[in-house]
Motif scaffolding. Structure first.
Motif, PDB file in Angstrom:
ATOM      1  N   GLU A 131      11.814   0.684 -17.222  1.00 21.53           N
ATOM      2  CA  GLU A 131      10.344   0.686 -17.201  1.00 21.53           C
ATOM      3  C   GLU A 131       9.827   0.225 -15.840  1.00 21.53           C
ATOM      4  N   LEU A 132      10.430  -0.836 -15.323  1.00 21.76           N
ATOM      5  CA  LEU A 132      10.035  -1.354 -14.010  1.00 21.76           C
ATOM      6  C   LEU A 132      10.230  -0.297 -12.930  1.00 21.76           C
ATOM      7  N   GLY A 133      11.366   0.404 -12.981  1.00 23.73           N
ATOM      8  CA  GLY A 133      11.632   1.443 -11.994  1.00 23.73           C
ATOM      9  C   GLY A 133      10.618   2.569 -12.045  1.00 23.73           C
ATOM     10  N   MET A 134      10.232   2.978 -13.247  1.00 26.15           N
ATOM     11  CA  MET A 134       9.219   4.033 -13.394  1.00 26.15           C
ATOM     12  C   MET A 134       7.885   3.573 -12.804  1.00 26.15           C
ATOM     13  N   GLY A 135       7.494   2.342 -13.125  1.00 30.54           N
ATOM     14  CA  GLY A 135       6.239   1.813 -12.609  1.00 30.54           C
ATOM     15  C   GLY A 135       6.256   1.682 -11.102  1.00 30.54           C
ATOM     16  N   ALA A 136       7.401   1.248 -10.561  1.00 32.49           N
ATOM     17  CA  ALA A 136       7.510   1.080  -9.113  1.00 32.49           C
ATOM     18  C   ALA A 136       7.409   2.420  -8.389  1.00 32.49           C
ATOM     19  N   MET A 137       8.091   3.425  -8.891  1.00 33.63           N
ATOM     20  CA  MET A 137       8.104   4.715  -8.217  1.00 33.63           C
ATOM     21  C   MET A 137       6.742   5.394  -8.234  1.00 33.63           C
ATOM     22  N   LEU A 138       5.929   5.056  -9.221  1.00 37.80           N
ATOM     23  CA  LEU A 138       4.627   5.714  -9.370  1.00 37.80           C
ATOM     24  C   LEU A 138       3.451   4.796  -9.046  1.00 37.80           C
ATOM     25  N   HIS A 139       3.717   3.606  -8.538  1.00 34.65           N
ATOM     26  CA  HIS A 139       2.648   2.618  -8.389  1.00 34.65           C
ATOM     27  C   HIS A 139       1.543   3.061  -7.439  1.00 34.65           C
ATOM     28  N   ASP A 140       1.855   3.907  -6.476  1.00 41.39           N
ATOM     29  CA  ASP A 140       0.860   4.329  -5.484  1.00 41.39           C
ATOM     30  C   ASP A 140       0.348   5.749  -5.690  1.00 41.39           C
ATOM     31  N   VAL A 141       0.560   6.316  -6.875  1.00 44.49           N
ATOM     32  CA  VAL A 141       0.159   7.704  -7.091  1.00 44.49           C
ATOM     33  C   VAL A 141      -1.347   7.901  -6.894  1.00 44.49           C
ATOM     34  N   GLY A 142      -2.127   6.853  -7.151  1.00 47.22           N
ATOM     35  CA  GLY A 142      -3.578   6.958  -6.976  1.00 47.22           C
ATOM     36  C   GLY A 142      -3.999   7.200  -5.529  1.00 47.22           C
ATOM     37  N   LYS A 143      -3.118   6.893  -4.576  1.00 46.74           N
ATOM     38  CA  LYS A 143      -3.457   7.119  -3.164  1.00 46.74           C
ATOM     39  C   LYS A 143      -3.552   8.598  -2.821  1.00 46.74           C
ATOM     40  N   MET A 144      -3.040   9.459  -3.685  1.00 44.30           N
ATOM     41  CA  MET A 144      -3.164  10.889  -3.428  1.00 44.30           C
ATOM     42  C   MET A 144      -4.613  11.354  -3.552  1.00 44.30           C
ATOM     43  N   LEU A 145      -5.472  10.519  -4.122  1.00 38.71           N
ATOM     44  CA  LEU A 145      -6.893  10.856  -4.231  1.00 38.71           C
ATOM     45  C   LEU A 145      -7.716  10.231  -3.106  1.00 38.71           C
ATOM     46  N   VAL A 146      -7.042   9.478  -2.229  1.00 40.58           N
ATOM     47  CA  VAL A 146      -7.726   8.867  -1.084  1.00 40.58           C
ATOM     48  C   VAL A 146      -7.745   9.854   0.074  1.00 40.58           C
ATOM     49  N   PRO A 147      -8.882  10.078   0.712  1.00 41.49           N
ATOM     50  CA  PRO A 147      -8.933  10.996   1.857  1.00 41.49           C
ATOM     51  C   PRO A 147      -7.897  10.635   2.915  1.00 41.49           C
ATOM     52  N   TYR A 148      -7.243  11.653   3.468  1.00 44.94           N
ATOM     53  CA  TYR A 148      -6.132  11.439   4.395  1.00 44.94           C
ATOM     54  C   TYR A 148      -6.564  10.662   5.637  1.00 44.94           C
ATOM     55  N   ASP A 149      -7.778  10.917   6.121  1.00 46.29           N
ATOM     56  CA  ASP A 149      -8.217  10.246   7.348  1.00 46.29           C
ATOM     57  C   ASP A 149      -8.399   8.739   7.123  1.00 46.29           C
ATOM     58  N   ILE A 150      -8.728   8.340   5.898  1.00 41.61           N
ATOM     59  CA  ILE A 150      -8.833   6.907   5.590  1.00 41.61           C
ATOM     60  C   ILE A 150      -7.440   6.308   5.416  1.00 41.61           C
ATOM     61  N   LEU A 151      -6.574   7.056   4.744  1.00 36.87           N
ATOM     62  CA  LEU A 151      -5.225   6.582   4.460  1.00 36.87           C
ATOM     63  C   LEU A 151      -4.424   6.342   5.739  1.00 36.87           C
ATOM     64  N   THR A 152      -4.700   7.126   6.775  1.00 30.17           N
ATOM     65  CA  THR A 152      -3.927   7.040   8.016  1.00 30.17           C
ATOM     66  C   THR A 152      -4.743   6.502   9.187  1.00 30.17           C
ATOM     67  N   LYS A 153      -5.853   5.869   8.895  1.00 29.71           N
ATOM     68  CA  LYS A 153      -6.695   5.346   9.969  1.00 29.71           C
ATOM     69  C   LYS A 153      -5.964   4.233  10.721  1.00 29.71           C
ATOM     70  N   PRO A 154      -5.847   4.338  12.053  1.00 35.16           N
ATOM     71  CA  PRO A 154      -5.113   3.319  12.813  1.00 35.16           C
ATOM     72  C   PRO A 154      -5.894   2.021  13.020  1.00 35.16           C
ATOM     73  N   GLY A 155      -7.208   2.094  12.987  1.00 37.38           N
ATOM     74  CA  GLY A 155      -8.030   0.907  13.234  1.00 37.38           C
ATOM     75  C   GLY A 155      -8.442   0.216  11.949  1.00 37.38           C
ATOM     76  N   LYS A 156      -9.294  -0.792  12.078  1.00 37.64           N
ATOM     77  CA  LYS A 156      -9.756  -1.564  10.934  1.00 37.64           C
ATOM     78  C   LYS A 156     -10.650  -0.723  10.037  1.00 37.64           C
ATOM     79  N   LEU A 157     -10.450  -0.864   8.732  1.00 36.31           N
ATOM     80  CA  LEU A 157     -11.271  -0.126   7.773  1.00 36.31           C
ATOM     81  C   LEU A 157     -12.650  -0.745   7.644  1.00 36.31           C
ATOM     82  N   THR A 158     -13.666   0.098   7.434  1.00 36.54           N
ATOM     83  CA  THR A 158     -14.994  -0.408   7.116  1.00 36.54           C
ATOM     84  C   THR A 158     -14.985  -0.894   5.667  1.00 36.54           C
TER      85      THR A 158
END
Length: 374
Positions: free
Chosen positions: A162-189
């Motif tokens: 169960e832990l392994g399943m949760g760990a492997m999928l823990h960041d799946v919600g980031k696929m809904l985050v715009p790519y330019d925010i996800l990879t922004k090199p500077g400080k986030l607003t």
């Protein structure tokens, strides 16, 4: 093989371990002589450390905790699932997600079996990768670290899966985050940080309705940014209100984030990552879990140059299981003078000797040329 900073690399040094992209594909292969162009490219990609062939340590063999075959299968399964989410395909496609759920179960069981049979502490520093698809790499790394910690905590088989399943999928919600925010090199607003924070709740909503996936996996996505003192998000949970698995993930997620290459930050060494965790022990993170995690990983990875408190310098050549801060060192220098014959020093036996500094730069032009043997 020696661990060196990319900024310390020199022409014609030879890579001892391949460089991967975020999908696990080889960018630069093992045995490739380095050119100025390749060195510049590695630095541009944000890669901080690499392993190079070194006459002092060519006899050292780094053991990966999982096989290349398993690693590729894991990357493929993570990518397939995450890309389905990103594409916006209906979550009502029960058959599709049922098949993906089964795939994740098989991959997690495979990783778990290999970790249990891995006789050394865990070190992923040799799995050098660029950050083009870092979410996939991060998801796999967090799974490996979490399962290693779960084994050290003596969790039963079912809970480890169960832990392994949760760990492997823990960041799946980031696929809904715009790519330019996800990879922004500077400080986030503030607005951008709010968008990033939503990935926890989005991940929960995605995972809770997938067949063949335990509901606790969805809670891992929901709670992995919660902190013991209530300073986390999205619900500011406190202490044992945070699920046990999520308290594990809080540690492994932060550790991998700070010890991996990112577009906005260079990687820290493992012992530096542990220092960050200990700084939050008892407040941000569960102290008992941090102690168990320390026993599970290599604080000073094999191939790292170290300075000792008695004036000697050497290279980590072997780990002592369960005592990550006391590896076996090959001594090559004593108070600034090269030793004629390098020799081993086991810090587990020499308790008065401690590592006081690490080094990933060339100390001189002849740093990786071995002394004459007598």
């Amino acid at each position: 093989m020696r661990l060196l900073s990319t900024k310390s690399l020199q022409r014609n040094m030879t890579l001892a371990k391949p460089i991967y992209n975020g999908k696990g594909q080889v960018l630069v292969g093992e045995g490739v002589p380095l050119t100025p162009r390749i060195i510049d490219r590695l630095i541009e990609l944000g890669i901080t450390y690499v392993y190079i062939s070194d006459p002092f340590t060519n006899d050292i063999e780094l053991k990966s905790p999982i096989s290349e075959k398993t690693k590729k299968e894991a990357f493929q399964t993570i990518e397939q699932t995450f890309e389905v989410v990103k594409s916006g395909k209906s979550l009502s496609n029960v058959f599709l997600f049922e098949q993906l759920g089964k795939k994740f179960s098989f991959v997690v069981q495979d990783i778990l079996n290999q970790i249990k049979n891995h006789t050394d502490v865990i070190s992923l520093l040799s799995e050098v990768s660029a950050y083009d698809h870092y979410i996939f790499t991060h998801s796999l790394n967090v799974t490996i670290y979490s399962l290693a910690l779960g084994v050290e905590l003596k969790l039963p088989e079912r809970k480890l899966e169960e832990l392994g399943m949760g760990a492997m999928l823990h960041d799946v919600g980031k696929m809904l985050v715009p790519y330019d925010i996800l990879t922004k090199p500077g400080k986030l607003t503030n607005e951008e940080f709010y968008v990033i924070q939503k990935h926890a709740e989005d991940g929960f909503n995605i995972l809770r309705n997938i067949p063949n996936l335990p509901l606790v996996a969805a809670h891992c996505a929901y709670q992995h940014h919660e902190r013991m003192d209530g300073s986390g998000y999205p619900r500011s949970l406190v202490g044992e209100d945070i699920h046990y698995y999520s308290r594990i993930l809080a540690i492994t997620d932060v550790y991998d984030a700070v010890t991996s290459n990112r577009v906005y930050r260079q990687a820290l060494l493992p012992h530096e990552g542990l220092e960050i965790l200990y700084a939050g022990a008892g407040t941000k993170f569960d102290l008992t879990m941090i102690e168990a995690f320390r026993r599970s990983i290599a604080a000073y990875p094999t191939g790292l140059s170290v300075h000792l408190n008695d004036g000697r310098k050497g290279i980590v050549i072997r780990q002592n299981t369960g005592t990550s801060e006391r590896p076996v060192i090959r001594i090559i220098e004593d108070h600034g003078a090269r030793v004629q014959t390098p020799y081993e020093l086991d810090l587990l036996k020499e308790l008065s000797v401690v590592i006081v500094e690490t080094d990933t730069t060339l100390l001189g032009k002849n740093e990786i040329v071995p002394p004459k043997q007598t």
